[in-house]
Enzyme design. Sequence first.
Site, short mmCIF file in Angstrom:
data_model
loop_
_atom_site.label_atom_id
_atom_site.label_comp_id
_atom_site.label_asym_id
_atom_site.label_seq_id
_atom_site.Cartn_x
_atom_site.Cartn_y
_atom_site.Cartn_z
N ILE A 102 0.85 -1.19 0.00
CA ILE A 102 0.00 0.00 0.00
C ILE A 102 0.88 1.23 0.00
O ILE A 102 1.69 1.44 0.91
CB ILE A 102 -0.92 0.06 1.23
N TYR A 104 -4.47 18.65 -10.79
CA TYR A 104 -4.90 17.52 -9.95
C TYR A 104 -5.92 16.66 -10.70
O TYR A 104 -5.81 15.42 -10.71
CB TYR A 104 -5.52 18.04 -8.66
#
Length: 310
Positions: free
Chosen positions: A14, A171
């Site tokens: 992760i 973004y």
Amino acid sequence: MYTVPDQTGRRIVITGSNSGTGREAAKRLSAAGAHVIMAVRTPEKGERARAEILAEFPHASLEVRRLDLADLDSVGSFAAELHSQGDPIDVLINNAGVMAVPSRMTTTDGFELQFGSNFLGPFALTNLLLPLVLAGNSPRVTTMSSFVANFGRIRFRDLQAVHSYNPWTAYAQSKLADMLMGKQLATLAVENRWDLISTIAHPGFTRTNLQSAGMNLGRETPRKSLISGETPILPSQDVEHGTDPLLFAATSPVVSQGGYYGPGEKFNLVGRVTRQSLPRSARGVDLATSLWSVAEDLTGTAVPADALVA
């Protein structure tokens, strides 16, 4: 809240797992029996997060490794360490990200920070770790996107925002790129008959430090996030519920190849996890294929030739 099924024996990587949705995912996956590799830019923060998880779940199996997605050499070193260890990876969760950096900044390799950290770094990581993932048990790659990707556009003529920079436009492009990466990986899995499922998730509007960390990079005076104040601008949810789509996409037995999962209430910003349609921004003809090819050139990484069907 989503209940993670038994993960005993599964090995899971992760990224960005020292805080926010990454930390919550690491906690709940390790509590369910997985061995979790916490890939973090700052190991000290990762070790603190690991200690906090172990205080709550003493039998959790976690290890912290350094990974800076804004530095392709770091990505390569991280992947090389895992290859030298030789253990298969059952799940890769591309979670880490930075949001709405106020002025144009660049990665170590000269890429616009959001495009480089949110997309090119994870893209390179996925390609480099793919042999270990394909050796895993019912392997899966889950990539975190954002509902902001709905408003994104891949600006091929100015991917690095050299000529025009806007924090939210950059973004949105980076998170749309993540979505397209997950989509194209699913296509490759089908074409090459891999025992791999590629899924995509978005957290809706979840209260984490993501909203403030990126927005305050390079600022002397901190700027309030959209979730601050007595009357938030948009409906939001806590990190436990905000991590549900990511965990569902990474572990549920009923996901589908290329499936996109997020909260299903109040403009898809909060609520129970539902499967959702990819937005119009991700449906361009050959868009995912074209972006994948460009990313290969930019990162110098590609799917290993021996994984491709001749």
